[in-house]
Design an enzyme around this catalytic site. Structure first.
Site, PDB file in Angstrom:
ATOM      1  N   GLU A 130       0.819  -1.216   0.000  1.00  0.00           N
ATOM      2  CA  GLU A 130       0.000   0.000   0.000  1.00  0.00           C
ATOM      3  C   GLU A 130       0.851   1.264   0.000  1.00  0.00           C
ATOM      4  OE1 GLU A 130      -2.940   1.934  -0.718  1.00  0.00           O
ATOM      5  OE2 GLU A 130      -3.781   0.141   0.224  1.00  0.00           O
ATOM      6  N   GLU A 191      14.511  16.373  -2.957  1.00  0.00           N
ATOM      7  CA  GLU A 191      15.830  15.830  -2.683  1.00  0.00           C
ATOM      8  C   GLU A 191      16.899  16.739  -3.292  1.00  0.00           C
ATOM      9  OE1 GLU A 191      16.375  13.195  -0.889  1.00  0.00           O
ATOM     10  OE2 GLU A 191      14.339  12.376  -0.744  1.00  0.00           O
ATOM     11  N   LYS A 206       4.577   4.586 -10.081  1.00  0.00           N
ATOM     12  CA  LYS A 206       3.288   4.473  -9.404  1.00  0.00           C
ATOM     13  C   LYS A 206       2.159   4.239 -10.409  1.00  0.00           C
ATOM     14  CE  LYS A 206       4.941   7.418  -5.662  1.00  0.00           C
ATOM     15  NZ  LYS A 206       4.895   8.753  -5.026  1.00  0.00           N
TER      16      LYS A 206
END
Length: 429
Positions: A130, A191, A206
């Site tokens: 998940e 980042e 994703k």
């Protein structure tokens, strides 16, 4: 309640892993009550064992992750180290030595999810993830379980908090891309090397996972069209506002109208301010799901961060531990449809094209002729001119990506077209 604890091995103890360990400790009684047995952190594999990790017994810390997952008494392995290797080998080793796996590894699942699912099924283990897609937002389980009896046709979402923060800042303050990126970096949203986020790699992984689950088919990372957002400008936002739109980096997974294929893509797009995704601000994520029976659903929340991601990991841990106690496994891979993944050239959508043109009579007619010759219908046109130069903005009706590309190439060959300032898709109608 069973008194013998279920043993958990934690691979990685960074931002997410340390939160998983903390919640396991502070919520131990609640977790035991929900599972039906206590859970025990049996080992933590890290790269730097000398680092102080508050709340974790130093005796549990090891640099030998392979030995940890091979122990044989481990019930569940939680993998939060990321990357392809050694994560892939450690997960397969865990399956082979009796453990189920909870992972947050989007890159690995997008690339090798089918093989990992196959091994998990062969070994009678669970593979839950998940946390791999949208942090704390419950999304995979609703798609895989709650909507199992429905037909999902489209998944449209903001699945990267860094890019949403940058685009939201550009929209709300008028900042340029670099200025907004610098602020995101200073606040810890980006980042030091933001390439995976701003070039769409993170969102593409994703999208592959979401498309596979939503459409019950095999979708790999290589199947996902990817376009970053580094070329989005303040001028693009100005054009979007004139259309009553804003700009988001979207992951879009669609079933073809005839049901015979699917597409998965990531790119910047204009969406109407009336669409629910337009109001998603800052580093938040949201995913809009369209299906036959349930209609339109939206899932919204924090899509990253230690505690939110750990929340999703712990939710999977509870489910996997319950399965262990009952001697069952949860839903596995569902790819029975085996639908082909269409190329980006076949995708049909609207387009916003901004052209720099000569400010003289007949230019608009020439441009319109090119669109007509390539079968692309024009919805609206806006032209502004000054001192012999002009800006021409064309918004099309729905057209294929291939036909639009042919149109743009032909426009570049017109003497009156100085250049193509920007091309952006328009979604969320």
């Amino acid at each position: 309640m069973r008194t013998r604890p279920l043993k958990v091995a934690l691979l990685g103890c960074g931002v997410v892993g340390s939160e998983v360990a903390r919640i396991m400790t502070t919520h131990a009684d609640d977790l035991a009550a929900r599972i039906g047995a206590p859970v025990e952190l049996a080992g933590v594999a890290v790269r730097r064992p000398s680092k102080v990790r508050e709340g974790i017994d130093p005796a549990l810390v090891t640099t030998d992750a392979t030995a940890l997952v091979k122990r044989g008494d481990i019930d569940v392995v939680v993998e939060v180290i990321g990357g392809i290797e050694p994560a892939r080998t450690l997960i397969t080793t865990a399956f082979e030595h009796g453990a189920s796996v909870v992972s947050a590894n989007k890159a690995l699942l997008a690339q090798d999810g089918a093989a990992l699912h196959a091994l998990a099924e062969e070994q009678g283990r669970d593979l839950y993830y998940e946390a791999a897609v949208a942090g704390a937002i419950p999304l995979i389980r609703p798609l895989r379980e709650s909507l199992a009896g429905d037909k999902v046709n489209r998944v449209l979402g903001i699945v990267n908090g860094t890019t949403n923060f940058i685009l939201d800042k550009m929209d709300s303050t008028g900042a340029g891309y670099q200025e907004a990126l610098d602020e995101a970096t200073a606040l810890g949203y980006a980042e030091a090397d933001p390439t995976a986020d701003v070039e769409g790699f993170d969102a593409a992984a994703k999208a592959a996972i979401l498309a596979g689950i939503a459409f019950h088919t095999r979708v790999r990372l290589d199947d996902v069209y990817r376009e970053g957002m580094t070329e989005v400008t303040a001028a693009d936002f100005a054009s979007a506002r004139q259309m009553g739109c804003t700009i988001k980096l979207l992951a879009i997974c669609e079933r073809a109208a005839d049901g015979g294929s699917v597409t998965a893509r990531v790119h910047p797009a204009m969406i109407p301010l009336t669409h629910p995704l337009a109001s998603v601000r800052g580093a938040y994520n949201a995913v809009f799901v369209e299906s036959d029976a349930s209609g339109q659903l939206m899932f919204y929340g924090p899509g990253a961060g230690g505690a939110p991601t750990a929340s999703a990991v712990l939710g999977d841990l509870v489910a996997v531990c319950r399965n262990k106690l009952s001697g069952a496994t949860g839903p596995g891979d569902s790819a029975y449809t085996q639908l082909p993944v269409s190329s980006m050239g076949e995708v049909v959508t609207r387009y916003h094209i901004s052209l720099d043109v000569a400010d003289k009579p007949g230019v608009l007619a020439q441009v319109a002729t090119v669109f007509a010759e390539h079968g692309v219908s024009i919805d609206t046109v806006r032209q502004q001119g000054k001192d012999g130069e002009a800006s021409l903005v064309v918004v099309t009706h729905r057209a294929s990506d291939a036909s639009l590309n042919g149109t743009v190439e032909a426009l570049r060959n017109l003497d009156t077209v100085r250049g193509v300032a920007s091309i952006m898709r328009v979604e969320g109608e």
